[in-house]
Scaffold this motif. Structure first.
Motif, PDB file in Angstrom:
ATOM      1  N   ASP A  38       0.712  -1.249   0.032  1.00  0.00           N
ATOM      2  CA  ASP A  38       0.149   0.027   0.010  1.00  0.00           C
ATOM      3  C   ASP A  38       0.928   1.288  -0.016  1.00  0.00           C
ATOM      4  O   ASP A  38       1.634   1.507   1.040  1.00  0.00           O
ATOM      5  CB  ASP A  38      -1.085  -0.040   1.230  1.00  0.00           C
ATOM      6  CG  ASP A  38      -1.749   1.095   1.437  1.00  0.00           C
ATOM      7  OD1 ASP A  38      -1.944   1.637   0.222  1.00  0.00           O
ATOM      8  OD2 ASP A  38      -2.543   1.335   2.089  1.00  0.00           O
ATOM      9  N   GLY A  40      -0.263   4.305  -0.438  1.00  0.00           N
ATOM     10  CA  GLY A  40      -1.035   5.394  -0.007  1.00  0.00           C
ATOM     11  C   GLY A  40      -1.244   6.666  -0.766  1.00  0.00           C
ATOM     12  O   GLY A  40      -1.345   6.484  -1.974  1.00  0.00           O
ATOM     13  N   SER A  41      -0.764   7.696  -0.206  1.00  0.00           N
ATOM     14  CA  SER A  41      -0.842   8.761  -0.956  1.00  0.00           C
ATOM     15  C   SER A  41       0.529   9.218  -1.682  1.00  0.00           C
ATOM     16  O   SER A  41       0.628  10.374  -2.109  1.00  0.00           O
ATOM     17  CB  SER A  41      -1.226  10.242   0.030  1.00  0.00           C
ATOM     18  OG  SER A  41      -0.184  10.339   0.929  1.00  0.00           O
ATOM     19  N   SER A  42       1.474   8.228  -1.549  1.00  0.00           N
ATOM     20  CA  SER A  42       2.712   8.568  -2.260  1.00  0.00           C
ATOM     21  C   SER A  42       2.817   8.535  -3.768  1.00  0.00           C
ATOM     22  O   SER A  42       3.543   9.196  -4.332  1.00  0.00           O
ATOM     23  CB  SER A  42       3.874   7.669  -1.725  1.00  0.00           C
ATOM     24  OG  SER A  42       3.954   7.760  -0.261  1.00  0.00           O
ATOM     25  N   LEU A  44       0.905   9.629  -7.275  1.00  0.00           N
ATOM     26  CA  LEU A  44      -0.215  10.583  -7.454  1.00  0.00           C
ATOM     27  C   LEU A  44      -0.165  10.316  -9.170  1.00  0.00           C
ATOM     28  O   LEU A  44       0.649  10.043  -9.890  1.00  0.00           O
ATOM     29  CB  LEU A  44       0.041  11.744  -7.389  1.00  0.00           C
ATOM     30  CG  LEU A  44       0.370  12.235  -6.047  1.00  0.00           C
ATOM     31  CD1 LEU A  44       0.911  13.784  -5.752  1.00  0.00           C
ATOM     32  CD2 LEU A  44      -1.272  12.273  -5.288  1.00  0.00           C
TER      33      LEU A  44
END
Length: 65
Positions: A38, A40-42, A44
């Motif tokens: 995961d 995550g927000s790393s 984009l």
């Protein structure tokens, strides 16, 4: 017609070194993840205009298959 040179034996060291390298990889394999990661927000999405954030002058290319 070119002469055939006798075998020098120079390549004999390659296989043991390769086996030693591969055995190190096998011994380290328990440290590698074996499932999903995961991020995550790393991660984009890239901008549609082809620019790369934080790298001015660089552009990404879309490869169409």
């Amino acid at each position: 017609m070119p002469k055939i040179l006798p075998k020098s034996g120079a390549g004999r060291e390659v296989l043991p070194d390769l086996y030693a390298f591969l055995s190190r990889i096998v011994n380290l394999s328990p440290l590698f993840p074996n499932g999903p990661v995961d991020l995550g927000s790393s991660v984009l999405p890239l901008p549609e205009d082809g620019s790369i954030p934080h790298l001015p002058g660089w552009r990404w290319l879309r490869r169409r298959i």
